[in-house]
Design a protein around this motif. Structure first.
Motif, PDB file in Angstrom:
ATOM      1  N   GLN A  71      43.815  49.819  39.819  1.00  0.00           N
ATOM      2  CA  GLN A  71      42.873  48.459  39.942  1.00  0.00           C
ATOM      3  C   GLN A  71      41.467  49.795  38.751  1.00  0.00           C
ATOM      4  O   GLN A  71      41.870  51.515  38.065  1.00  0.00           O
ATOM      5  CB  GLN A  71      41.474  48.899  41.330  1.00  0.00           C
ATOM      6  N   ARG A  84      43.293  44.377  39.387  1.00  0.00           N
ATOM      7  CA  ARG A  84      44.798  44.418  40.052  1.00  0.00           C
ATOM      8  C   ARG A  84      45.141  44.455  40.108  1.00  0.00           C
ATOM      9  O   ARG A  84      45.799  43.256  40.106  1.00  0.00           O
ATOM     10  CB  ARG A  84      43.816  44.045  41.866  1.00  0.00           C
ATOM     11  N   GLY A 119      42.215  53.542  39.245  1.00  0.00           N
ATOM     12  CA  GLY A 119      42.202  54.054  40.670  1.00  0.00           C
ATOM     13  C   GLY A 119      43.453  53.280  40.980  1.00  0.00           C
ATOM     14  O   GLY A 119      44.184  52.497  40.762  1.00  0.00           O
ATOM     15  N   SER A 179      44.457  52.455  45.172  1.00  0.00           N
ATOM     16  CA  SER A 179      44.580  52.266  46.696  1.00  0.00           C
ATOM     17  C   SER A 179      46.006  51.650  46.851  1.00  0.00           C
ATOM     18  O   SER A 179      46.742  51.581  46.777  1.00  0.00           O
ATOM     19  CB  SER A 179      43.051  50.903  46.819  1.00  0.00           C
ATOM     20  N   THR A 233      42.740  52.523  51.227  1.00  0.00           N
ATOM     21  CA  THR A 233      42.036  53.259  51.082  1.00  0.00           C
ATOM     22  C   THR A 233      42.678  53.882  49.544  1.00  0.00           C
ATOM     23  O   THR A 233      43.371  53.861  49.316  1.00  0.00           O
ATOM     24  CB  THR A 233      42.694  54.279  51.627  1.00  0.00           C
ATOM     25  N   LEU A 234      40.806  54.294  48.966  1.00  0.00           N
ATOM     26  CA  LEU A 234      41.384  54.520  47.578  1.00  0.00           C
ATOM     27  C   LEU A 234      41.837  56.271  47.349  1.00  0.00           C
ATOM     28  O   LEU A 234      41.534  57.024  47.826  1.00  0.00           O
ATOM     29  CB  LEU A 234      40.022  54.894  46.055  1.00  0.00           C
ATOM     30  N   GLU A 286      42.062  58.554  41.020  1.00  0.00           N
ATOM     31  CA  GLU A 286      41.628  58.256  39.820  1.00  0.00           C
ATOM     32  C   GLU A 286      43.361  58.255  39.300  1.00  0.00           C
ATOM     33  O   GLU A 286      43.332  58.153  38.034  1.00  0.00           O
ATOM     34  CB  GLU A 286      40.310  58.646  39.372  1.00  0.00           C
TER      35      GLU A 286
END
Length: 453
Positions: free
Chosen positions: A329, A360, A377, A379, A419-420, A423
Motif C-alpha cells: 500500500q 492497495r 508499505g 500489511s 497490521t502494518l 516500509e
C-alpha cells in the motif's frame, strides 16, 4: 501461545475452582521433564515420533489413526447419551440428540455420506455417547457412508463394549465396518467383549486414556491384548474439564497449563507403557495420542480443508492452515509500478488484486518485490474458514451445496487485525519477520510435547 496466556485461559475456565488444582513447581516441572527425556531416550529409535514429536509411535498406526494424521478424518457424534460413568469422561452424556460433527447437524444419513465426499474425507468414525445405544441409527449412517463410498472411506466405531454381542458385531460387519475401538476402561479393563470382534471386524483397537493409577494393570493387559488378537492400543492423555472436575479431585494428579488443562502423570504413564511394550517385545503397536497432537494437528487439518473453499489466488495458505493476506500500500504511482512489474513478468492476473482506488495491491509472498520499493508499505492479516449450518452475516462466506440439496456454510473469519509490517516490503525481509512472534503461531504448527513448566 505463551505460558502466561495459558494460565490466563485456565483461570478463566475454572474461576473459583482454579486454586484447587495442583500445578507443578519449577523444580517439579524440571524433574518431570527430565523423566520424560529419560523415557523418550529409552524408547529411542525403536519407535517413531510423528507430527512434530506430538504422536508416538507412528510406525504401525491403525488405519483410522493414519487417516487422522493425514487430516482426512470426520468424526460423527451419532448420539449424545452414554450408559457408562467413566470418571474421565469430558462432557455430560445424557441426551440422545441428533448426529453432529463440527457444529453441523446431520438428521439424514444420505446428507452425511455426501458431506464426506464433498470435503474429501477418507475416514469416518461414529462416536457418542455410546453409538450402540442407538443401533439402528448407527447402522443406517454406516451403511449410507459405505454404500456411497465403499472402500474409499475407512469406517470405524467407538464403543464402551457394554452392549456388544455376537449379533451386533455381525450386523456391523455386514454394514461394512472396517474398525472397532473399545474403551475397556469403562468395563473394568475386561477384554471379553473385545474378543467377540476379533476375527470378525477387520481391525480391532483398544483406545483408552492413560490412567496413572492403572499403570500396573495396563502392564499386565499388554500381553493379554496381544494374545487375544487386538491389533492396536491407543493411549490418550487425561484432560480436565469443568464437567469431570469433581471426579478428578482426590486422585493426586498434577495438572499442566495449556489451551486446556491436562494431567502430567497421564503422559508419563503412556510413554512408560510404550517403553515396556518395546522392552518386552510385545507384538502390539502402542500409540500415544497427546492432547497437543489433537489440539494442534486436528485443528490444522480442519483449517486446511476449509480454506480450499474460500482462499483467493493472491493469498497464501500457511503450514498451520491459516490464510495469509499480504497487501502493498502507498501512493498510486508507487503501487502502479509494482502492478506493471507483475504484468511485465507475465504473472496470471488471478494471482494479484488491485483495489479500486489503486493504492492497495494484494499478492502472495513469492511475488513480493525483491528490491527496494520506495514509497510502499506492507500489511498482513490472517483468516480461517469454519463450517456453519447457517449464515451469521458477520463475515464473508460461501455456500457448499451437497448433491442431496443440503447447504454447508463456509464462513471466513479474521484471526487478527490488519497490521502494518513497515516500509520495506521486500520478500526476504517479510518472510524472516514471519518466523517470529506473534506471526509464527499463524505460520507454523508448534512442534514437541507440552512443556511442564
Amino acid at each position: 501461545m505463551t505460558t502466561a496466556h495459558h494460565v490466563s485461559l485456565n483461570r478463566a475456565e475454572y474461576g473459583e475452582r482454579y486454586p484447587l488444582l495442583k500445578f507443578p513447581t519449577r523444580q517439579q516441572a524440571e524433574e518431570a521433564e527430565a523423566h520424560r527425556r529419560e523415557l523418550l531416550a529409552a524408547i529411542g529409535t525403536r519407535a517413531s515420533l510423528g507430527c512434530g514429536g506430538t504422536k508416538i509411535d507412528v510406525r504401525r498406526l491403525s488405519p483410522g489413526c493414519a487417516i487422522c494424521v493425514a487430516g482426512r478424518w470426520s468424526c460423527l457424534f451419532i448420539n449424545g447419551r452414554c450408559n457408562a460413568r467413566c470418571f474421565y469422561c469430558p462432557s455430560s452424556q445424557e441426551d440422545i440428540g441428533e448426529p453432529t460433527t463440527n457444529a453441523l447437524t446431520f438428521r439424514n444419513a444420505a446428507d452425511y455420506a455426501e458431506y464426506i465426499g464433498a470435503f474429501g474425507f477418507t475416514g469416518a468414525s461414529f462416536s457418542g455417547g455410546e453409538p450402540l445405544l442407538t443401533p439402528e441409527r448407527t447402522l443406517a449412517y454406516l451403511e449410507a457412508v459405505k454404500k456411497r463410498h465403499g472402500a474409499g472411506v475407512h469406517a470405524w466405531l467407538y464403543t464402551n463394549g457394554t452392549l456388544v454381542d455376537a449379533e451386533i458385531i455381525a450386523r456391523l460387519r455386514e454394514a461394512g465396518l472396517d474398525e472397532i475401538r473399545f474403551d475397556i476402561g469403562a468395563i473394568g479393563y475386561s477384554l471379553e467383549k473385545v474378543g467377540l470382534a476379533v476375527g470378525r471386524i477387520p481391525t480391532v483397537t483398544v483406545e483408552i486414556p492413560a490412567v496413572p493409577e492403572e499403570r500396573l494393570l495396563m502392564s499386565q493387559k499388554l500381553v493379554e491384548m496381544a494374545d487375544r488378537g487386538v491389533g492396536h492400543l491407543n493411549l490418550h492423555q487425561l484432560r480436565l474439564t469443568p464437567y469431570n472436575f469433581q471426579r478428578f479431585q482426590g486422585r493426586g494428579y498434577t495438572f499442566l497449563h495449556g489451551e486446556k488443562v491436562t494431567v502430567l502423570e497421564s503422559e508419563l504413564a503412556a510413554l512408560d507403557l510404550i517403553r515396556e511394550s518395546l522392552d518386552q517385545g510385545i507384538d502390539l503397536p502402542v500409540n500415544y495420542c497427546s492432547f497437543v497432537y489433537k489440539n494442534r494437528y486436528q485443528r490444522q487439518a480442519a483449517r486446511l480443508r476449509n480454506a480450499a473453499f474460500v482462499i483467493k489466488g493472491w493469498e497464501d495458505l500457511t503450514e498451520a492452515g491459516c490464510i495469509r493476506t499480504l497487501t502493498l500500500q502507498g501512493a498510486v504511482p508507487a503501487v502502479a509500478r509494482q502492478l506493471q512489474r507483475l504484468r511485465d513478468a507475465g504473472i496470471d492476473p488471478r494471482r494479484y488484486s488491485l483495489n479500486r482506488a489503486g493504492d492497495r495491491l494484494s499478492l502472495p509472498a513469492e511475488l513480493l518485490p525483491r528490491e527496494d520499493a520506495a514509497g510502499l508499505g506492507i500489511s498482513i492479516t490472517y483468516s480461517a474458514a469454519q463450517q456453519l449450518e447457517r449464515v451469521s452475516y458477520r463475515n464473508p462466506f460461501v455456500e457448499v451445496r451437497l448433491e442431496t440439496g443440503t447447504k454447508i456454510i463456509l464462513e471466513r473469519r479474521p484471526l487478527c487485525a490488519e497490521t502494518l509490517l513497515g516500509e520495506d516490503p521486500r520478500g526476504d525481509r517479510i518472510m524472516t519477520l514471519l518466523e517470529q512472534a506473534p506471526w509464527i503461531d499463524f505460520e507454523k504448527v508448534q512442534a514437541g510435547l507440552a512443556r511442564y513448566g
